[in-house]
Write a protein that holds these residues in place. Structure first.
Motif, PDB file in Angstrom:
ATOM      1  N   MET A   1      -6.217   6.496   2.015  1.00 45.50           N
ATOM      2  CA  MET A   1      -5.811   7.157   0.805  1.00 45.50           C
ATOM      3  C   MET A   1      -5.572   6.091  -0.259  1.00 45.50           C
ATOM      4  O   MET A   1      -5.091   5.006   0.035  1.00 45.50           O
ATOM      5  N   ALA A   2      -5.919   6.433  -1.478  1.00 49.09           N
ATOM      6  CA  ALA A   2      -5.662   5.519  -2.592  1.00 49.09           C
ATOM      7  C   ALA A   2      -4.201   5.644  -3.015  1.00 49.09           C
ATOM      8  O   ALA A   2      -3.639   6.737  -3.045  1.00 49.09           O
ATOM      9  N   SER A  15      -0.024   0.099   3.772  1.00 54.83           N
ATOM     10  CA  SER A  15      -1.036  -0.500   2.912  1.00 54.83           C
ATOM     11  C   SER A  15      -1.979  -1.345   3.759  1.00 54.83           C
ATOM     12  O   SER A  15      -1.533  -2.119   4.606  1.00 54.83           O
ATOM     13  N   ARG A  18      -6.896  -3.860  -0.722  1.00 55.03           N
ATOM     14  CA  ARG A  18      -6.994  -3.660  -2.161  1.00 55.03           C
ATOM     15  C   ARG A  18      -8.383  -4.118  -2.591  1.00 55.03           C
ATOM     16  O   ARG A  18      -8.996  -4.970  -1.942  1.00 55.03           O
ATOM     17  N   ASP A  19      -8.859  -3.519  -3.668  1.00 60.56           N
ATOM     18  CA  ASP A  19     -10.203  -3.824  -4.141  1.00 60.56           C
ATOM     19  C   ASP A  19     -10.129  -3.991  -5.656  1.00 60.56           C
ATOM     20  O   ASP A  19      -9.596  -3.124  -6.360  1.00 60.56           O
ATOM     21  N   ASP A 125      -7.535  -1.296  -7.053  1.00 60.63           N
ATOM     22  CA  ASP A 125      -7.265  -0.067  -6.313  1.00 60.63           C
ATOM     23  C   ASP A 125      -6.623  -0.504  -5.005  1.00 60.63           C
ATOM     24  O   ASP A 125      -7.075  -1.472  -4.374  1.00 60.63           O
ATOM     25  N   HIS A 126      -5.575   0.199  -4.608  1.00 61.59           N
ATOM     26  CA  HIS A 126      -4.869  -0.100  -3.362  1.00 61.59           C
ATOM     27  C   HIS A 126      -5.069   1.070  -2.407  1.00 61.59           C
ATOM     28  O   HIS A 126      -4.978   2.225  -2.822  1.00 61.59           O
ATOM     29  N   PHE A 127      -5.317   0.744  -1.136  1.00 61.20           N
ATOM     30  CA  PHE A 127      -5.593   1.769  -0.138  1.00 61.20           C
ATOM     31  C   PHE A 127      -4.620   1.654   1.020  1.00 61.20           C
ATOM     32  O   PHE A 127      -4.211   0.556   1.396  1.00 61.20           O
ATOM     33  N   THR A 149      -9.259   1.353   9.300  1.00 61.20           N
ATOM     34  CA  THR A 149      -8.632   0.172   8.704  1.00 61.20           C
ATOM     35  C   THR A 149      -9.598  -1.007   8.718  1.00 61.20           C
ATOM     36  O   THR A 149      -9.777  -1.697   7.708  1.00 61.20           O
ATOM     37  N   LEU A 152     -12.446  -0.387   6.168  1.00 65.34           N
ATOM     38  CA  LEU A 152     -11.984  -0.521   4.787  1.00 65.34           C
ATOM     39  C   LEU A 152     -11.758  -1.989   4.429  1.00 65.34           C
ATOM     40  O   LEU A 152     -12.166  -2.440   3.358  1.00 65.34           O
ATOM     41  N   THR A 156     -13.917  -4.011   1.484  1.00 67.54           N
ATOM     42  CA  THR A 156     -13.294  -4.673   0.338  1.00 67.54           C
ATOM     43  C   THR A 156     -13.518  -6.182   0.393  1.00 67.54           C
ATOM     44  O   THR A 156     -13.659  -6.821  -0.639  1.00 67.54           O
TER      45      THR A 156
END
Length: 164
Positions: A1-2, A15, A18-19, A125-127, A149, A152, A156
């Protein structure tokens, strides 16, 4: 989720990545140097997430950045998804912004090369992995979370390593 999640009191939020958000143009000259809030305000932009509009966190970050220069963010075109925004930008109709990882993932599908420039100040953007607090996750769910995880973080990381 963002991230951010506005109502997280019943959630566990971890967390994971991040991208960086970057400026993209088919014109290498417009991506030659970092893009300031004033330049962003003057740009002919196509922005995605039209349905979310001002509720989109990335757009909120852009709006705040542009407002620091006492300007207003006014996209020229608004579309629903980032793939469409990137295609419009690649065809030279407008410039756009997107997360590096997304651009890297889609670069081979675009009709023309896009050139990127960082935003100044940088935006991200943080995920996170999110689930209900005080729940027991099954082994299958924990495995799926580990896979998501890893994927993702890899996506990134690849975006940081390559210019689109």
């Amino acid at each position: 989720m963002a991230l951010p999640i506005l109502d997280d009191h019943q959630l566990t939020v971890r967390s994971v990545a991040r991208d960086e958000i970057v400026y993209l143009s088919s014109d290498p000259e417009r991506a030659r140097r970092p893009v300031t809030p004033a330049r962003l305000a003057d740009a002919r932009l196509v922005l995605s997430e039209a349905t979310w509009g001002e509720r989109d966190y990335t757009r909120q970050q852009l709006t705040r950045a542009v407002q620091t220069a006492h300007r207003t963010l006014r996209p020229h075109i608004e579309v629903e998804n980032v793939e469409t925004a990137l295609e419009i930008a690649a065809r030279g109709h407008a410039d756009t912004i997107a997360a590096r990882g997304v651009v890297h993932r889609l670069a081979g599908q675009l009709p023309h090369r896009l050139h990127s420039a960082p935003l100044r100040p940088r935006l991200y953007d943080h995920f996170a992995i999110v689930h209900r607090r005080n729940t027991t996750l099954s082994r299958a769910t924990r495995t799926l979370i580990d896979l998501a995880t890893t994927r993702l973080r890899q996506a990134t990381a690849r975006g940081r390593q390559a210019d689109p």
